[in-house]
Design an enzyme around this catalytic site. Structure first.
Site, mmCIF file in Angstrom:
data_model
loop_
_atom_site.group_PDB
_atom_site.id
_atom_site.type_symbol
_atom_site.label_atom_id
_atom_site.label_comp_id
_atom_site.label_asym_id
_atom_site.label_seq_id
_atom_site.Cartn_x
_atom_site.Cartn_y
_atom_site.Cartn_z
ATOM 1 N N SER A 207 0.802 -0.983 -0.029
ATOM 2 C CA SER A 207 0.153 0.063 -0.063
ATOM 3 C C SER A 207 0.816 1.371 0.081
ATOM 4 O O SER A 207 1.625 1.410 0.808
ATOM 5 C CB SER A 207 -0.917 0.019 1.321
ATOM 6 N N ARG A 208 0.834 1.972 -1.074
ATOM 7 C CA ARG A 208 1.858 3.227 -1.291
ATOM 8 C C ARG A 208 1.463 4.525 -0.502
ATOM 9 O O ARG A 208 2.431 5.018 -0.258
ATOM 10 C CB ARG A 208 1.831 3.340 -2.605
ATOM 11 N N ILE A 209 0.355 4.677 -0.070
ATOM 12 C CA ILE A 209 -0.065 5.572 0.556
ATOM 13 C C ILE A 209 -1.041 5.611 1.795
ATOM 14 O O ILE A 209 -1.213 6.325 2.700
ATOM 15 C CB ILE A 209 -0.978 6.925 -0.137
#
Length: 492
Positions: A364-366
């Protein structure tokens, strides 16, 4: 009597005064051929892409291809009498769908017509299926968590409101179950959900709707259905219709969640339409603009800033892989568009790990920026420790001898793997998850046999539900409560 006659005479005089003589021209086209959901039309020189076309038999289509001699349109409604020679007219309108709270609890097709046998839903307006994504100045950073109720996601692969998180994996590994769990967990949290079903069997559609109804999730959910037997044009429009419905609520300042189940079927349907329209195929026979189609759909999901209402639209698109091939054309396209992916692995599924989420390939990048500080504090080093355990566990299969510290890592990792297992349709509140996080990090569960963990987890969950503790309470309060909840087991 004279006074009564004066009214109609005055209106007639006004109409005659406004009347102007002039040449009235209306373009009339003619069907050249029709088949496989595609109709070719001669004429209509002023037609533009996405224009609506009506036929004299009542059929409708949308312009999809502009040729030198022929006009290609995708049918949205086809009567039995549509054939070559049927006349066609432009409506000068684009595709719209009714939106508003009247759609909650309803199942509709991509044009907004009800599929549940009830009257047409009351709408608060109409919205175009295709619209521009919000500009940069209207967007805000993803800063609020969207809890799914799934332990491994909320702790190790967190999702924020306004994020686009891809669910990827082979068929039959529980991709739709993750989406259903997430929708069910939004009950009472003020999140409006839109579940889009693309190209699925009617039995699957009915089962999904009944599951939502059984868990009382249908009251805040709209189901957009384009089943397998629907026209290809409707299946293509289904995700855009669901996005438009959720987009209306987002602009009203509400939080929304939209599920696209699934975009692999949507891509195959778009490939079918493109090949029928004689567009040149590209990689894996998909047309070159398939990336653009999915990009302009998913870019509409975002978190708006306070000046634009502060609403959000979280997207969970689902994509299918073949034999775990994550490097295929459509999955790689969607991975590059979205803000992270949840990867389901068949080997984990077969070994009994449910949900079968591969922590090494999931990211999950953010979402971490939106994770609550208390949860983030407990889960910060957990993912790295779990990956280290998986790597070390492979050596034990070859009979390698390990140091005591390594054995402790393996023992702790096996406990964590058991803790992360979860049955479908049983989402957990974030407070229940906080309880086992504190218990695990404080070492209360390290000496427990993994087979004996389920009753302890149940004990922690009941304690967290009854205590009234929340994430804003201090860690000392959580530690004290966890020790009391596990006290009877430790004494035993």
């Amino acid at each position: 009597m004279a006074a009564e006659a004066a009214g109609p005479l005055a209106r007639l005089s006004a109409w005659l005064g406004d009347y102007r003589f002039g040449l009235r021209v209306r373009e009339v086209g003619q069907v050249a051929s029709v088949g496989d959901g595609i109709v070719w039309i001669v004429g209509l020189p002023s037609a533009a892409m996405d224009d609506l076309v009506t036929f004299e038999d009542g059929s409708r289509a949308v312009v999809f291809d502009l040729g030198r001699e022929l006009l290609g349109a995708v049918l949205l409604h086809e009567s039995d009498t549509l054939s070559a020679g049927t006349r066609a007219w432009l409506t000068q309108r684009s595709l719209h769908i009714p939106v508003g709270d009247g759609l909650l609890g309803r199942a509709v097709d991509p044009l907004g017509f009800p599929l549940d046998g009830q009257p047409a839903p009351e709408s608060q307006g109409r919205r175009r299926l295709e619209s521009r994504s919000p500009p940069i100045v209207a967007r805000d950073f993803v800063h609020r968590p969207l809890y799914t109720g799934i332990k491994v996601i909320d702790t190790l692969v967190p999702i924020g409101k306004g994020q686009r998180q891809l669910i990827v994996g082979d068929e039959g590994l529980g991709r739709s179950s993750l989406a259903l769990d997430t929708v069910i967990h939004q009950r009472g949290k003020g999140v409006y959900c839109v579940y889009v079903l693309i190209g699925q069997k009617r039995s699957s559609v009915v089962q999904t709707i009944e599951t939502l109804r059984h868990y009382e999730a249908l009251s805040y959910t709209t189901v957009v259905v384009a089943e397998a037997a629907a026209l290809p044009g409707l299946k293509h429009l289904a995700p855009f219709a669901g996005c438009a419905i959720a987009e209306y609520w987002m602009e009203q300042g509400r939080d929304t969640l939209v599920i696209y189940d699934d975009l692999s079927a949507h891509a195959r349907n778009y490939r079918e339409l493109s090949l029928l329209l004689k567009r040149p195929p590209g990689r894996e026979a998909y047309p070159g603009d398939i990336f653009s189609v999915h990009a302009r759909l998913l870019e509409r999901s975002t978190c708006l800033n306070a000046a634009h209402g502060g609403g959000s639209m979280t997207a969970l698109p689902i994509v299918e892989t073949q034999q775990g091939e994550i490097a295929a054309y459509v999955p790689t396209n969607l991975i590059s568009i979205t803000d992270g992916q949840i990867y389901l692995d068949r080997a984990l599924f077969v070994s009994g790990v449910r949900p079968a989420i591969d922590i090494g390939r999931s990211v999950s990048r953010i979402g971490g920026a939106a994770q609550h500080p208390a949860v983030k504090r407990e889960a910060t080093s957990m993912k790295l420790a779990y990956l280290q355990f998986l790597e070390l566990e492979t050596f034990t299969r070859f009979g390698a001898r390990l140091e005591a510290s390594m054995e402790n890592i393996i023992r702790s990792g096996r406990v964590l793997r058991e803790l992360l297992k979860q049955d479908r349709l049983v989402p957990l509140s974030i407070e229940c998850q906080m309880a086992w996080l504190v218990a695990f990090n404080d070492g209360h569960l390290n000496a427990v046999d993994p087979k004996d963990l389920p009753p302890l987890l149940s004990q922690l969950e009941k304690g967290a539900c009854r205590s009234g503790l929340n994430l804003s309470d201090s860690r000392e309060a959580w530690q004290k409560s966890v020790r009391s909840w596990l006290g009877s087991s430790e004494n035993a």
